[in-house]
Design a protein around this motif. Structure first.
Motif, PDB file in Angstrom:
ATOM      1  N   HIS A 285      -3.257   7.574   3.639  1.00  0.00           N
ATOM      2  CA  HIS A 285      -3.909   7.178   2.388  1.00  0.00           C
ATOM      3  C   HIS A 285      -5.179   6.423   2.735  1.00  0.00           C
ATOM      4  O   HIS A 285      -5.142   5.425   3.466  1.00  0.00           O
ATOM      5  CB  HIS A 285      -2.990   6.287   1.556  1.00  0.00           C
ATOM      6  CG  HIS A 285      -3.643   5.731   0.323  1.00  0.00           C
ATOM      7  ND1 HIS A 285      -4.314   6.535  -0.583  1.00  0.00           N
ATOM      8  CD2 HIS A 285      -3.751   4.466  -0.156  1.00  0.00           C
ATOM      9  CE1 HIS A 285      -4.789   5.786  -1.560  1.00  0.00           C
ATOM     10  NE2 HIS A 285      -4.467   4.535  -1.326  1.00  0.00           N
TER      11      HIS A 285
ATOM     12  N   SER B  77       1.723   2.755   8.306  1.00  0.00           N
ATOM     13  CA  SER B  77       2.484   2.792   7.061  1.00  0.00           C
ATOM     14  C   SER B  77       3.847   2.116   7.197  1.00  0.00           C
ATOM     15  O   SER B  77       4.398   1.616   6.205  1.00  0.00           O
ATOM     16  CB  SER B  77       2.680   4.234   6.601  1.00  0.00           C
ATOM     17  OG  SER B  77       1.448   4.833   6.296  1.00  0.00           O
TER      18      SER B  77
ATOM     19  N   GLN C 151       0.545   4.366  -2.620  1.00  0.00           N
ATOM     20  CA  GLN C 151       0.450   5.758  -2.193  1.00  0.00           C
ATOM     21  C   GLN C 151       1.496   6.639  -2.873  1.00  0.00           C
ATOM     22  O   GLN C 151       1.233   7.805  -3.183  1.00  0.00           O
ATOM     23  CB  GLN C 151       0.593   5.850  -0.675  1.00  0.00           C
ATOM     24  CG  GLN C 151       0.349   7.248  -0.115  1.00  0.00           C
ATOM     25  CD  GLN C 151       0.444   7.292   1.400  1.00  0.00           C
ATOM     26  OE1 GLN C 151       0.904   6.345   2.033  1.00  0.00           O
ATOM     27  NE2 GLN C 151       0.011   8.389   1.995  1.00  0.00           N
TER      28      GLN C 151
ATOM     29  N   LYS D 202      -1.082  14.031  -3.787  1.00  0.00           N
ATOM     30  CA  LYS D 202      -1.254  14.240  -2.347  1.00  0.00           C
ATOM     31  C   LYS D 202      -1.526  15.714  -2.066  1.00  0.00           C
ATOM     32  O   LYS D 202      -1.137  16.603  -2.834  1.00  0.00           O
ATOM     33  CB  LYS D 202       0.004  13.780  -1.601  1.00  0.00           C
ATOM     34  CG  LYS D 202       0.344  12.308  -1.823  1.00  0.00           C
ATOM     35  CD  LYS D 202       1.660  11.942  -1.184  1.00  0.00           C
ATOM     36  CE  LYS D 202       2.025  10.493  -1.466  1.00  0.00           C
ATOM     37  NZ  LYS D 202       2.270  10.266  -2.920  1.00  0.00           N
TER      38      LYS D 202
ATOM     39  N   ASN E 283      -1.400  13.685   2.316  1.00  0.00           N
ATOM     40  CA  ASN E 283      -2.531  12.751   2.314  1.00  0.00           C
ATOM     41  C   ASN E 283      -3.032  12.503   0.900  1.00  0.00           C
ATOM     42  O   ASN E 283      -2.974  13.381   0.033  1.00  0.00           O
ATOM     43  CB  ASN E 283      -3.693  13.326   3.130  1.00  0.00           C
ATOM     44  CG  ASN E 283      -3.319  13.604   4.571  1.00  0.00           C
ATOM     45  OD1 ASN E 283      -2.681  12.778   5.221  1.00  0.00           O
ATOM     46  ND2 ASN E 283      -3.717  14.768   5.073  1.00  0.00           N
ATOM     47  N   SER E 284      -3.542  11.294   0.675  1.00  0.00           N
ATOM     48  CA  SER E 284      -4.211  10.964  -0.582  1.00  0.00           C
ATOM     49  C   SER E 284      -5.492  10.214  -0.253  1.00  0.00           C
ATOM     50  O   SER E 284      -5.563   9.493   0.743  1.00  0.00           O
ATOM     51  CB  SER E 284      -3.313  10.109  -1.480  1.00  0.00           C
ATOM     52  OG  SER E 284      -2.908   8.923  -0.816  1.00  0.00           O
TER      53      SER E 284
ATOM     54  N   TRP F  71       0.824  -1.203   0.000  1.00  0.00           N
ATOM     55  CA  TRP F  71       0.000   0.000   0.000  1.00  0.00           C
ATOM     56  C   TRP F  71       0.865   1.262   0.000  1.00  0.00           C
ATOM     57  O   TRP F  71       0.465   2.294  -0.545  1.00  0.00           O
ATOM     58  CB  TRP F  71      -0.954  -0.006   1.191  1.00  0.00           C
ATOM     59  CG  TRP F  71      -2.157  -0.862   0.966  1.00  0.00           C
ATOM     60  CD1 TRP F  71      -2.545  -1.980   1.652  1.00  0.00           C
ATOM     61  CD2 TRP F  71      -3.156  -0.663  -0.051  1.00  0.00           C
ATOM     62  NE1 TRP F  71      -3.708  -2.498   1.134  1.00  0.00           N
ATOM     63  CE2 TRP F  71      -4.109  -1.704   0.091  1.00  0.00           C
ATOM     64  CE3 TRP F  71      -3.331   0.279  -1.058  1.00  0.00           C
ATOM     65  CZ2 TRP F  71      -5.222  -1.816  -0.749  1.00  0.00           C
ATOM     66  CZ3 TRP F  71      -4.435   0.165  -1.892  1.00  0.00           C
ATOM     67  CH2 TRP F  71      -5.359  -0.868  -1.736  1.00  0.00           C
TER      68      TRP F  71
ATOM     69  N   VAL G 276      -2.592   3.782   6.492  1.00  0.00           N
ATOM     70  CA  VAL G 276      -3.391   3.426   5.324  1.00  0.00           C
ATOM     71  C   VAL G 276      -4.706   2.860   5.835  1.00  0.00           C
ATOM     72  O   VAL G 276      -4.719   1.992   6.724  1.00  0.00           O
ATOM     73  CB  VAL G 276      -2.680   2.377   4.450  1.00  0.00           C
ATOM     74  CG1 VAL G 276      -3.600   1.887   3.328  1.00  0.00           C
ATOM     75  CG2 VAL G 276      -1.391   2.943   3.873  1.00  0.00           C
TER      76      VAL G 276
ATOM     77  N   ARG H  42      -8.932   4.815   1.168  1.00  0.00           N
ATOM     78  CA  ARG H  42      -9.693   4.387  -0.006  1.00  0.00           C
ATOM     79  C   ARG H  42     -11.035   3.843   0.466  1.00  0.00           C
ATOM     80  O   ARG H  42     -11.091   2.991   1.361  1.00  0.00           O
ATOM     81  CB  ARG H  42      -8.955   3.285  -0.778  1.00  0.00           C
ATOM     82  CG  ARG H  42      -7.550   3.642  -1.198  1.00  0.00           C
ATOM     83  CD  ARG H  42      -6.797   2.459  -1.738  1.00  0.00           C
ATOM     84  NE  ARG H  42      -7.280   2.033  -3.046  1.00  0.00           N
ATOM     85  CZ  ARG H  42      -6.817   2.511  -4.190  1.00  0.00           C
ATOM     86  NH1 ARG H  42      -5.869   3.435  -4.200  1.00  0.00           N
ATOM     87  NH2 ARG H  42      -7.273   2.070  -5.342  1.00  0.00           N
TER      88      ARG H  42
END
Length: 470
Positions: free
Chosen positions: A304, A334, A279, A284, A289-290, A275, A321, A306
Motif C-alpha cells: 500500500h 506490514s 489497506q 486492490k 496492491n493499493s 495502516w 506500507v 500513498r
C-alpha cells in the motif's frame, strides 16, 4: 425508526497512522478511505438517514474550526462542544449525557467515534435502531463486532442472556485488550470486539457515572452549567472540567455497570487503527496492491503506497506500507504495523515537529505552507479564504515581505490600510503592527518571505483576533 441524539467524539490524535495523521490534523479529518474524511463520512451518513436529531460534536479548542469547516463542506450543522483539555473518554461521555438530558427525561444518546468507518451503511443504521430499542429498555448498549482474527488491540465483550426481540444480549463480561493467547480463547468462546460506540438513555448514563465516579460527575455538571458560547461554539468551564477524573468510559462505567447490553453489528466496521486496517478498506489490484496519489508500482505484492504530492516509485517489494508526505516518509513492514505508535513516541521524545503538524498548517482563515527555510529566512505560501482575517499582530524578531499572486489583499500596517493586488507586494518591518485580510470573493494567495534572527511561530504578539485565539 427510533430517533436519538447522535454524539460524535472528535478529539483523538490517531498516532498509529502517522505521518498522515498528526496532532494538529488527526486521522478523523483526513480522507484515509474515499474522498471524504471519516468524520465527514459519518455525519453525512447520519444526516441522510433521517433517523437522528441534530448532532452534537465533542472536540477541543484546537480542532474547532476544522470541525466547523468540514461540517460546512457537507452542508450540515451541529452543536460543537469544546473540551478545555483532554480528560479521556469518561468526562466526554458525561458531558454528552448532561447536554442531551437537557432535551427531556427520555433522551437517548447514540455515541460514535469520528475516526471509524462502516462499509455497510444500511446494516449500520439497522443496528442503530436495534441499539436504540434496547437502550429504551434501560441499558447502556454497545455495538459488538464479530472478530475476524484474535486482535490484541481491541477490548472484548462476552454476550449473556437475550434481551427483548431486537437481537440484543446482556453483557456477561466486558474486558480490556488481551494478550494473543487470551484473544484466541475469546474468539473461540464467541466474544465480540468492543467497537467503542454506545447507545444509552442520557439519564441512565448520568446516574451510572455518578454512582461509580462521583467526582467526575460533579466536575462535569459544573463544567456544563458554567459553559459559555464563543463564536457559536459551546465552551465548557475550564476550571471545573479540569477537576474531572481522567478515565476512559470503559473503566469508569462499562466494566462495572449491571445495565450493559450488546447488539452484534455486522456493519463492515473498522477503527482504521493501523495502516493495515486502512489497506483492508481499499480497492486492490490482482497482486493485492493499493495506491493513492502519484504512485508507480513495479513487481510488488500486497503493498500500500500513498503520496499526494511527490512521485513515489516502489519496485520489487512485498508486504509493505509506504507513505510519502512533503516532510516525512514512512516505510513499514506490514507485519509491524502496530509499532508505528512506538515510533511516534520516539519522535516525540526527540521533539520532532513532524509529529505535531504537516508542512501545510490549517488555520480558521485558511492555511499556510512552508516552501523554503534557512538560518535567517523562511518562505511560506499563504491562502486566505474569502472573508478571512488574520490577527492584528506584531513580531519582535522578524520582518516580512508579502507578494500577492492571486486575489486582492487588504493589508493593515500600523495606521495605514492599503489594497495590494496581484503581482504587487508590501514590506512589513520588524515591530510594526500588521494584519492581512481577504475582502474579495475568491481565495487570496500570496508568498510570504520572513527574515530575522528568530522565525518561530511563538514570535507572534496577537493584539486583536476575530477567532478569539490567545
Amino acid at each position: 425508526m427510533a430517533r436519538s441524539v447522535p454524539v460524535i467524539m472528535c478529539g483523538g490524535a490517531g498516532t498509529r497512522v502517522w505521518p498522515e495523521s498528526r496532532e494538529t490534523l488527526p486521522k478523523q479529518f483526513i480522507p484515509l478511505v474515499g474522498e471524504q474524511s471519516t468524520f465527514q463520512r459519518l455525519v453525512t451518513m447520519l444526516g441522510e438517514s433521517g433517523q437522528f436529531d441534530r448532532p452534537l460534536v465533542v472536540t477541543n479548542q484546537e480542532y474547532r474550526f476544522l470541525v466547523a469547516e468540514q461540517l460546512e463542506q457537507c452542508g450540515l450543522e451541529a452543536t460543537i462542544v469544546l473540551e478545555p483539555e483532554r480528560r479521556d473518554s469518561g468526562p466526554a461521555v458525561a458531558v454528552a449525557a448532561a447536554l442531551a438530558a437537557k432535551g427531556g427525561p427520555n433522551m437517548i444518546v447514540s455515541l460514535f467515534a469520528a475516526d471509524h468507518v462502516y462499509e455497510k451503511p444500511e446494516a449500520f443504521l439497522e443496528a442503530c435502531d436495534a441499539a436504540v430499542a434496547t437502550a429504551r429498555q434501560g441499558y447502556v448498549t454497545s455495538f459488538g463486532i464479530k472478530p475476524t482474527f484474535p486482535a490484541t488491540g481491541f477490548g472484548y465483550i462476552q454476550p449473556g442472556d437475550p434481551i427483548g426481540d431486537a437481537g440484543a444480549h446482556t453483557i456477561a463480561a466486558f474486558v480490556e485488550k488481551p494478550d494473543e493467547e487470551t484473544a484466541r480463547r475469546y474468539v473461540a468462546e464467541g466474544y465480540l470486539w468492543n467497537s467503542g460506540n454506545f447507545v444509552f438513555p442520557a439519564e441512565l448514563m448520568r446516574s451510572e457515572i455518578a454512582r461509580f465516579e462521583p467526582e467526575m460527575a460533579e466536575a462535569v455538571d459544573e463544567a456544563v452549567e458554567g459553559a459559555k458560547s464563543d463564536l457559536g461554539f459551546v465552551v465548557l468551564d475550564p476550571e471545573a472540567f479540569g477537576r474531572a477524573t481522567k478515565k476512559s468510559i470503559d473503566y469508569a462505567v462499562m466494566e462495572r455497570t449491571d445495565r450493559a447490553a450488546v447488539v452484534e453489528a455486522d456493519v463492515g466496521w473498522s477503527d482504521l487503527g493501523t495502516w493495515n486496517a486502512v489497506q483492508d478498506f481499499l480497492a486492490k489490484d490482482e497482486h493485492g496492491n493499493s495506491a493513492r496519489g502519484d504512485v508507480l508500482l513495479v513487481d510488488c505484492e500486497n503493498v500500500h503506497v500513498r503520496s499526494e504530492e511527490t512521485l513515489t516509485a516502489v519496485v520489487g517489494i512485498k508486504d509493505a506500507v509506504v507513505v510519502t508526505t512533503p516532510d516525512a516518509v514512512l516505510v513499514l513492514n506490514s507485519n509491524e504495523a502496530d509499532k508505528v505508535k512506538a515510533l511516534v513516541e520516539t519522535l516525540r521524545q526527540e521533539k520532532r515537529r513532524e509529529i505535531v503538524e504537516h508542512r501545510r498548517v490549517y488555520r480558521p482563515w485558511g492555511y499556510y505552507q512552508g516552501v523554503d527555510e534557512g538560518v535567517r529566512h523562511q518562505v511560506k505560501r499563504i491562502l486566505v479564504r474569502p472573508g478571512g482575517r488574520l490577527s492584528l499582530q506584531k513580531h519582535f524578531h522578524r520582518a516580512e515581505h508579502w507578494i500577492v499572486v492571486k486575489g486582492t489583499a487588504e493589508v493593515t500596517r500600523d495606521n495605514e490600510v492599503m489594497q495590494v493586488h496581484e503581482n504587487e507586494s508590501v514590506y512589513l518591518p520588524i515591530g510594526c503592527t500588521h494584519r492581512l485580510a481577504n475582502p474579495g470573493k475568491i481565495d487570496l494567495e500570496l508568498i510570504e518571505v520572513q527574515t530575522g534572527s528568530y522565525l518561530g511561530e511563538d514570535d507572534i504578539i496577537r493584539i486583536e483576533d476575530i477567532y478569539n485565539r490567545n
